[in-house]
Design an enzyme around this catalytic site. Structure first.
Site, PDB file in Angstrom:
ATOM      1  N   ASP A  86       0.820  -1.208  -0.065  1.00 38.75           N
ATOM      2  CA  ASP A  86      -0.133  -0.034  -0.264  1.00 38.75           C
ATOM      3  C   ASP A  86       0.805   1.139  -0.080  1.00 38.75           C
ATOM      4  O   ASP A  86       0.411   2.178   0.333  1.00 38.75           O
ATOM      5  CB  ASP A  86      -1.031  -0.074   1.073  1.00 38.75           C
ATOM      6  CG  ASP A  86      -1.570  -1.194   1.175  1.00 38.75           C
ATOM      7  OD1 ASP A  86      -2.374  -1.593   0.572  1.00 38.75           O
ATOM      8  OD2 ASP A  86      -1.636  -1.919   2.375  1.00 38.75           O
ATOM      9  N   LYS A 111       2.281   2.122  -5.242  1.00 48.78           N
ATOM     10  CA  LYS A 111       3.063   1.738  -6.293  1.00 48.78           C
ATOM     11  C   LYS A 111       2.301   2.113  -7.525  1.00 48.78           C
ATOM     12  O   LYS A 111       2.840   2.189  -8.767  1.00 48.78           O
ATOM     13  CB  LYS A 111       3.057   0.085  -6.092  1.00 48.78           C
ATOM     14  CG  LYS A 111       4.491  -0.233  -5.192  1.00 48.78           C
ATOM     15  CD  LYS A 111       4.237  -2.048  -5.065  1.00 48.78           C
ATOM     16  CE  LYS A 111       2.952  -2.633  -4.567  1.00 48.78           C
ATOM     17  NZ  LYS A 111       2.638  -2.295  -3.106  1.00 48.78           N
ATOM     18  N   GLY A 130      -4.149  -4.108  -4.564  1.00 56.16           N
ATOM     19  CA  GLY A 130      -4.764  -3.159  -5.291  1.00 56.16           C
ATOM     20  C   GLY A 130      -4.004  -1.913  -5.643  1.00 56.16           C
ATOM     21  O   GLY A 130      -3.142  -1.673  -4.675  1.00 56.16           O
ATOM     22  N   HIS A 131      -4.025  -1.509  -6.798  1.00 57.22           N
ATOM     23  CA  HIS A 131      -3.290  -0.130  -7.089  1.00 57.22           C
ATOM     24  C   HIS A 131      -4.474   0.951  -7.099  1.00 57.22           C
ATOM     25  O   HIS A 131      -5.163   0.752  -8.029  1.00 57.22           O
ATOM     26  CB  HIS A 131      -2.542  -0.152  -8.395  1.00 57.22           C
ATOM     27  CG  HIS A 131      -1.539  -1.042  -8.245  1.00 57.22           C
ATOM     28  ND1 HIS A 131      -0.484  -1.404  -7.069  1.00 57.22           N
ATOM     29  CD2 HIS A 131      -0.813  -1.996  -9.136  1.00 57.22           C
ATOM     30  CE1 HIS A 131       0.308  -2.375  -7.340  1.00 57.22           C
ATOM     31  NE2 HIS A 131       0.022  -2.831  -8.496  1.00 57.22           N
ATOM     32  N   GLN A 162       1.441  -6.022  -3.002  1.00 54.78           N
ATOM     33  CA  GLN A 162       1.751  -6.230  -1.620  1.00 54.78           C
ATOM     34  C   GLN A 162       3.339  -5.506  -1.478  1.00 54.78           C
ATOM     35  O   GLN A 162       3.534  -4.448  -1.960  1.00 54.78           O
ATOM     36  CB  GLN A 162       2.003  -7.821  -0.977  1.00 54.78           C
ATOM     37  CG  GLN A 162       0.719  -8.183  -0.839  1.00 54.78           C
ATOM     38  CD  GLN A 162       0.217  -8.988  -2.174  1.00 54.78           C
ATOM     39  OE1 GLN A 162       0.920  -9.432  -2.845  1.00 54.78           O
ATOM     40  NE2 GLN A 162      -1.283  -9.053  -2.543  1.00 54.78           N
TER      41      GLN A 162
END
Length: 427
Positions: free
Chosen positions: A13, A16, A40-41, A223
């Site tokens: 988190d 990225k 998630g991004h 991650q």
């Protein structure tokens, strides 16, 4: 030409998606090399926000080929829903390619994930319940289902039958759940075959030929380093290798092709789920970081645990990944603090420890040793260069750089696509 790895240097988190998107317009391929839809991004383009779970961030760049590598575990239903959602917003997903060797998440993986986590009670890992761990377990146990199996109904049936033979016994006799029917799973997954087939190829061959042709490949992990199954805070980790070594195994690109490894690191620290977290704040400062930073999981919707910057973790990420650069994100969130603590070492059983302890028990008992830096109150969200920042913000960056072991080559000063100070270009 270069293969560049971009990964999280903390517990995930770190931002990225923003970093990948900034590089995305100047690379030819963006590759997800591990994980599943348990991460998630978030990418912000203008006034539009995109939450990506399985698709590489490069999907938003029209000139980039987005790749889902062999190291990823794919829930086909989730993937197709994500593609549909982007198509409805005018994003073309036709360039997507998927490794034929990637493993699939099935309904029985999700079921086992959820019932096992509930069974653990207070000892739970903090899994998302999306079947990622059980899918990787089947991969290692050599009973997994790969994307290529969708196109051979006989093989697919055999593999589903083999997997459910034991799993149904566990569901019925241990967890008092009903059995899962082979035909239900088979019918659902055969329906995915025709839709997915145009996307599927030998991605390892594709990427190596691209590098030989002078193309630039960006490998993005989901991650973070401290969630790596080998190098993270085990057992409170994910089931794959987000670290730089995982970029090779999860994409089919050899280590000699990688020229740069960029670690994304927040100006403070967060983590989701259970496990040790030495700098965690359970006070109003922690709540303030969570609120200002918008620290809610993109995929899970869970509030993130928040704490101050942890330099031993950053140094560990440099060592494990061979980081050449840091991308520091969310510096703007720290605006307004009179003093900003930075964890420079730990106290464990009365002794000062400079590096991440090898013993998980020691890490659980580690107490942060802080140095305090003067804060700033000026709005930095419009800064275009280091000289635009207040002196105290510049000093904070320099301190983190000196104590973390790699240069801060880019600084995020806001969530927007353009709100980044590039000190040293990545390409």
């Amino acid at each position: 030409m270069p293969a560049i790895v971009l990964l999280g240097a903390q517990w995930g988190d770190e931002g990225k998606g923003k970093a990948t998107d900034i590089l995305g317009d100047r690379v030819d391929y963006v590759v997800r090399y591990q994980g599943g839809n348990n991460a998630g991004h978030t990418v912000v383009i203008g006034d539009q926000k995109y939450a990506l779970h399985l698709l590489p961030s490069g999907i938003l760049s029209p000139n980039v080929v987005p790749v889902i590598g062999n190291g990823v575990v794919i829930d086909p239903g989730v993937l197709l829903q994500e593609i549909k959602g982007l198509n409805e917003r005018g994003i073309d997903c036709s360039k997507l390619v998927i490794s034929s060797n990637a493993h699939l998440i099935t309904p029985y993986h999700r079921t086992i994930d959820k019932v096992t986590e509930r069974f653990l009670g207070n000892s739970k890992i903090g899994t998302t319940g999306r079947g990622i761990g059980p899918a990787y377990a089947d991969k290692i146990n050599r009973i997994g289902i790969r994307v290529q199996d969708l196109f051979d109904p006989s093989i697919l049936r055999q593999k589903i039958e083999g997997a459910l033979r034991d799993k149904n016994q566990v569901l019925i006799k241990v967890f008092n759940r009903k059995n899962i029917e082979v035909d239900e799973v088979l019918d659902e997954y055969l329906a995915y075959a025709e839709i997915l087939q145009p996307f599927v190829t030998d991605t390892g061959l594709l990427l190596n030929r691209a590098l030989e042709a002078g193309k630039t490949v960006l490998l993005e992990g989901s991650q973070g380093t401290l969630l790596d199954v080998d190098h993270g805070t085990y057992p409170f980790v994910t089931s794959s290798n987000p670290t730089a070594g995982g970029a090779c195994t999860g994409s089919g690109i050899g280590p000699t092709k990688i020229t740069r490894v960029i670690g994304i690191v927040k100006a403070y620290t967060t983590r989701v789920g259970s496990g040790p977290f030495p700098t965690e704040l359970l006070d109003e400062d922690g709540e303030k970081l969570r609120t200002i930073g918008g620290e809610i999981g993109v995929t899970t919707g869970r509030a993130r645990r928040c704490g101050w910057y942890d330099a031993p973790i950053a140094r560990y990420a440099v060592r494990v990944n061979g980081l050449t650069d840091f991308f520091l994100t969310k510096l703007d969130v720290l605006t307004g603090w009179e003093k900003i603590p930075v964890c420079v070492a730990y106290e464990i059983d009365g002794a000062r420890v400079e590096e991440l302890p090898a013993s998980q028990s020691d890490f659980h008992h580690a107490k942060p040793i802080y140095e305090y830096l003067p804060g700033w109150s000026e709005d930095i969200s419009g800064a275009k260069s280091l000289s635009d920042l207040p002196k105290n913000a510049q000093d904070y960056i320099k301190f983190l750089e000196d104590i973390s072991g790699a240069p801060m080559s880019a600084i995020g000063v806001g969530p927007g696509r353009t709100q980044t100070i590039v000190v040293k270009d990545f390409i």
